[in-house]
Design an enzyme around this catalytic site. Sequence first.
Site, short mmCIF file in Angstrom:
data_model
loop_
_atom_site.label_atom_id
_atom_site.label_comp_id
_atom_site.label_asym_id
_atom_site.label_seq_id
_atom_site.Cartn_x
_atom_site.Cartn_y
_atom_site.Cartn_z
N CYS A 95 0.81 -1.23 0.00
CA CYS A 95 0.00 0.00 0.00
C CYS A 95 0.84 1.28 0.00
O CYS A 95 0.41 2.32 -0.48
CB CYS A 95 -0.92 0.02 1.22
SG CYS A 95 -1.68 -1.56 1.60
N HIS A 347 -8.49 3.12 -3.23
CA HIS A 347 -7.10 2.84 -2.84
C HIS A 347 -6.42 1.98 -3.90
O HIS A 347 -6.22 0.79 -3.71
CB HIS A 347 -7.12 2.14 -1.48
CG HIS A 347 -5.79 1.72 -0.95
ND1 HIS A 347 -4.60 2.28 -1.34
CD2 HIS A 347 -5.46 0.77 -0.02
CE1 HIS A 347 -3.60 1.70 -0.69
NE2 HIS A 347 -4.10 0.77 0.11
N CYS A 377 -1.08 2.81 6.50
CA CYS A 377 -0.74 1.45 6.90
C CYS A 377 -0.34 0.67 5.66
O CYS A 377 -0.64 1.06 4.53
CB CYS A 377 -1.90 0.78 7.63
SG CYS A 377 -3.41 0.64 6.65
#
Length: 391
Positions: A95, A347, A377
């Site tokens: 991520c 995302h 995160c």
Amino acid sequence: MSLNPRDVVIVDFGRTPMGRSKGGMHRNTRAEDMSAHLISKLLERNDKIDPKEVEDVIWGCVNQTMEQGWNIARMASLMTPIPHTSAAQTVSRLCGSSMSALHTAAQAIMTGNGDVFVIGGVEHMGHVSMMHGVDPNPHLSLHAAKASGMMGLTAEMLGKMHGITREQQDLFGVRSHQLAHKATVEGKFKDEIIPMQGYDENGFLKVFDFDETIRPETTLEGLASLKPAFNPKGGTVTAGTSSQITDGASCMIVMSGQRAMDLGIQPLAVIRSMAVAGVDPAIMGYGPVPSTQKALKRAGLTMADIDFIELNEAFAAQALPVLKDLKVLDKMDEKVNLHGGAIALGHPFGCSGARISGTLLNVMKQNGGTLGVATMCVGLGQGITTVFERV
């Protein structure tokens, strides 16, 4: 503020409109084309920068296969004004990939290994699915909880540990869509979205300059009616309080303070500090707490000094404990994700780190802030943070 020669400055930022991965605007656009479009447009509007000066194109991308394979950074840069003599690399920190791309460029600048970099990231989750080609090692379960690879279950665990209720999560989800819609209506995203062609729901080619992922009609009652997405028995995390699966790319031009001064360029911001940290994979969403604490310490700052924060909204159940332990939950409406977040915008893994960093710089510029934190995160238990100061 005056710049030091090896300060790392952000010159410009842009991103694509965020598209739904299922039948969305980017369904007929490849990841390399999205990336090349952004790079070309940013260089075009920053004509003081000679593309020949670009040392390296550093691009975040998680699932590096199919159209995203074989070093997509190089594939994309070859389709831009950047000459073949410049280099390119693709990086992954899941991520946090494009924020890691930023950190890699920053570290090179700080150590004198280049002056001008193009960084960013992309993920076309409609063309290359999240789990395509992934084959986890079964022995990993001897070292970390078996559910650690299921991000939604780690969010359930973190929310439960911190006493986060279903209603709190639903309220957070509604907030994300409302703020993103408000920012769109008020033109707050105009500085960051670089329009590009895509296809509407009827298959017609058009220019998009807005995010198609935002649902202004989202209500608390509507979210309350959704079933748990990951733990059917007693779970609280739903599709409505999770980051959307979307397609998108983001891009920044980064350079040394000396080169910016030489070219007469007024930067948007300077990087004050950077940090990464690890946590138990079973509560992967907690990573921004230690990484932000570490970054603030390196900058000689406290959270009280920070004007605005962009926290990637992987899940409401994850974001709320992070804000609580960073001691900004009571200041959320003044400081945190003022233009919404990934629950509304989505995302796209490789895109998000540079996206939230650029959105933060926009928020700081539009609201007169000086110091900002971008943090997120990272799957399997990490956090990554960048502290910016507006110039």
